[in-house]
Write a protein that holds these residues in place. Sequence first.
Motif, short mmCIF file in Angstrom:
data_model
loop_
_atom_site.label_atom_id
_atom_site.label_comp_id
_atom_site.label_asym_id
_atom_site.label_seq_id
_atom_site.Cartn_x
_atom_site.Cartn_y
_atom_site.Cartn_z
N SER A 145 24.70 58.04 40.36
CA SER A 145 23.43 58.01 41.09
C SER A 145 22.93 56.57 41.25
N ARG B 290 24.78 54.85 44.01
CA ARG B 290 24.31 55.31 45.31
C ARG B 290 23.05 54.56 45.75
N LYS B 291 22.20 54.25 44.78
CA LYS B 291 20.93 53.59 45.08
C LYS B 291 21.05 52.06 45.09
#
Length: 341
Positions: free
Chosen positions: A87, A90-91
């Motif tokens: 995650s 992804r950011k």
Amino acid sequence: MNITRRNLLRGMIAAPSLALLGNPRFANAATELKISHQFPGGTLTEGDFRDRLCRRFAAELEKRSNGAMKGTVYPGSSLMKVNAQFSAMRKGALDMSLVPLSYAGGEVPETNIGLMPGVVTSYEKGLAWKTGEIGKALTDVLADKGVVIVSWVWQAGGVASRTKGLVEPEDAKGMKVRGGSREMDMVLKEAGAAVLSLPSNEIYAAMQTGALDAAMTSSTSLVSFRLEEVAKHLTTGRGKTYWFMFEPLMISRSIFEGLPKDQQQLIMTIGAEMEKFALEQAKGDDQTVVDVYTKAGGKAYDLSDATVKKWQAIARETAWKDYAGKNANCARILGLVEKSL
């Protein structure tokens, strides 16, 4: 990812890195990439090969860029908890990570194909994904989610058990087992096991306390986490097995696309070169784990073709169907996999 960008990435993999040396862009301030993973730390020559792969990648990056790029490796989840890594990439909050792709299954269902029982039964089949239709489909999905694959790494899986071997599906009945993915858990449940979900670096403690009877993980993790101290039965991944783990080195797409094109090219070139090292080490660990467990007084079991087919049949009727029903991408990816079987 559109076709143009995909072709660009594929071209970067094939391009010779030597052409990058002396490029004036590398005269700028050094770019540092933080590389996170959950495995025990070591050195360039000693320890878990996944840690060594990251260190070799970082060393080559600095060497070939003449110091313009650096990589800092953070082993043992020292930078970030395991389940937060995908995650964060992804950011753009994490630069790079080497992590089992299936750990992202909760937020990106398509990634569960990376630990889908029965779809890959040899290293050759797994590595063929990279240049096949399945690899293109998976690459596109990940790019759309903000992640780029740098090195394709596959590992055979085995099972460490405390009190009895977990070889045939019927052996699982009544056991508390860590499968490592939602799909593997579905297969284990069908076989009669109770499943626990936890990262591989937490297996030792759970097995030590009796909360866990058996755990499925890669040959390398079976050694690196010293599970032979708490488990005396080993089902090996050497020769043949019903599951392989896809554990790639990845980079945040936003970080990657923010770099100059020549630095992007260097990353992908070195990443592709690391794959030969990963294959050799993974195969070596499939035998090493047997030596470690038998030396510690344990018993090792190899799988037969008939046993592999039993597990594959359960997977086809449970996990495969469930995965294909998630969304159109999952159905397409599984269809491409089945064509290759």
